[in-house]
Design an enzyme around this catalytic site. Structure first.
Site, short mmCIF file in Angstrom:
data_model
loop_
_atom_site.label_atom_id
_atom_site.label_comp_id
_atom_site.label_asym_id
_atom_site.label_seq_id
_atom_site.Cartn_x
_atom_site.Cartn_y
_atom_site.Cartn_z
N THR A 35 50.03 56.95 24.42
CA THR A 35 49.96 56.25 23.14
C THR A 35 50.45 54.83 23.39
O THR A 35 51.60 54.62 23.77
CB THR A 35 50.83 56.94 22.07
N LYS A 76 45.19 56.89 16.73
CA LYS A 76 46.51 57.48 16.94
C LYS A 76 47.56 56.78 16.08
O LYS A 76 48.48 57.41 15.56
CB LYS A 76 46.90 57.40 18.43
N LYS A 113 58.69 53.43 19.46
CA LYS A 113 57.68 52.66 20.21
C LYS A 113 56.34 52.66 19.47
O LYS A 113 55.72 51.61 19.25
CB LYS A 113 57.47 53.26 21.61
#
Lengths: 291, 291
Positions: free
Chosen positions: A100, A175, A243
């Site tokens: 990701t 995502k 993150k």
């Protein structure tokens, strides 16, 4: 090894990566591996995988290279660094980054690869360690449709819900949508359970009432009982979620899209990380409310 | 009518109330009804219910009185007003307020009823118009356990997931937990879909990727497709949701519990209400992001 199957390079052997690489090895692919800490490769090497000491050397032996590492700067180094994949990649190879990571970086890697005649896909996943172990990940893919078709047999070893979302970066964008929905949802779950506790309710009874209706969902079903038990063990590390939220928020700002729920969730999570919860699971957001 | 069954008074014949009262009538209860606007009672009266022109007169004819009205001030008037239930209630009656209302008011009504030897329950529901129509509501009950046991056969005509959450007000508190979880969850769903749109993704494809994993839930499954279609028709009125969030936030403040996700969702919803979306469905929060 089955000579008819493409040789696969696999870079990043964390909890997810080891399971995913294991499926490829079990399916008969010639498997070449690299990981920052070598000991995580030992199981796979014992089962027949070949260790290499740089990402570039892995790429030199592979028809398909799969990566799933930590942060965007790790992705950048693995692909674009001096010992990286693009420095040694074979002609005609397909590159698949399942980390990701940043949509903009995915687009940049795709463009750099294209200069060399190489096809690169971004293909982040959802489903966690259990999905990885069972080969049932959701895989969100960005890139060229020919590259997607070529990569599909490899992706099908690791996932069941595999969707081409658009061009380079689109897998990462999809995502981000997933993480954005989750960010505010976890906040809602934690706030509902914190309210239950403060109101003197029995939290199990509350879950019994609300767990099947309009409030129901995976976060409430999975995280609710963990929060009630005070179980903050990581299914997904808070610091990794931060993150992801940071990437999503930066992209949203770039698009001039205001996402106050996401911004708030990220702020609360950063407070908790500063208090030492970075390696706890995402459900430890409850600690913000239950001091 | 079945003389062995308790006579039921039913006050509040909105979309939910009419379905719920209809189940009681169909089960053979002698049904006495009142509603602010009489025309909403006509169907039930045609099927055998008896109209009365005040809540008090309904109560004078009922062994069990069920109410489901609009706002806490409506509940207050229906129970405590000059022509209200407590002014004319029968000895030994059971009162059940199924409105989503203030926990503090529920406790006050319970105490006032107790002074007269009457048992009152707060029993808000979840499940919407479809749950009401199918008799499959989740019912969260606060009050005395003996009153709960006595009311259960009546509640079972309207719901399937019926849980005693604690003493007076506990049903309302549990419902607040439900609304608190939903508030931030809808915000997450809207933000995820707004991001998808701004990033140029196909929103249907995004739902295909994220709808079965960690982001999945009733709000994403039900509201996601409506948002994509631009369908803001009310399943649940935004202005009623704002009422619920206001109650929850006031209670949280009273408990000195900070719920920033709920506070943010309420603020965004109030902006939309000011723009004329109060009678749209809760999914119209998407309009905040998609101007």
């Amino acid at each position: 090894m089955n000579a008819k199957l493409p040789a696969v390079g696999f870079i990043g052997l964390g909890i997810m990566g080891r399971s995913m690489a294991g499926h490829l090895l079990a399916a008969g692919h010639d498997l070449h591996v690299y990981n920052r800490s070598r000991e995580k490769a030992e199981d796979l090497v014992a089962k027949g995988a070949t260790w290499h000491d740089t990402p570039g050397k892995v790429a030199a032996h592979a028809d398909v290279v799969v990566t799933i590492v930590g942060y965007p700067h790790d992705v950048e180094e693995v692909y674009l660094g001096a010992n990286g994949i693009l420095a040694q990649v074979r002609a005609g190879a397909i590159l698949i980054d399942m980390t990701t990571s940043s949509p903009a970086l995915a687009a940049r890697i795709s463009a750099k690869a294209a200069e060399r005649g190489i096809m690169a896909l971004d293909a982040p996943v959802s489903g966690g360690d259990i999905g990885a172990r069972e080969g049932k990940l959701a895989i969100m893919v960005g890139g060229d449709s020919a590259a997607f078709a070529a990569a599909l047999p490899i992706l099908q070893r690791m996932g069941t819900n595999i969707v081409l979302q658009g061009g380079p970066g689109a897998g990462q964008h999809a995502k981000m949508c997933n993480q954005i929905v989750i960010a505010s949802t976890i906040m809602g779950v934690c706030e509902g359970l914190a309210y239950a506790k403060h109101a003197g309710l029995d939290a199990e009874s509350v879950l019994q009432s609300i767990g099947g209706g309009a409030a129901s969902g995976t976060q409430l079903r999975v995280m609710g009982p963990r929060i009630i038990k005070g179980d903050y063990a990581p299914g997904f590390f808070m610091e990794h979620f931060i993150k992801d939220m940071s990437i999503a928020l930066a992209e949203a700002e770039r698009m001039q899209l205001n996402l106050p729920g996401l911004a708030l969730a990220k702020k609360l999570y950063e407070q908790l990380k500063a208090q030492g919860y970075g390696r706890s699971g995402t459900q430890a957001l409850f600690k913000y409310y239950d001091k």
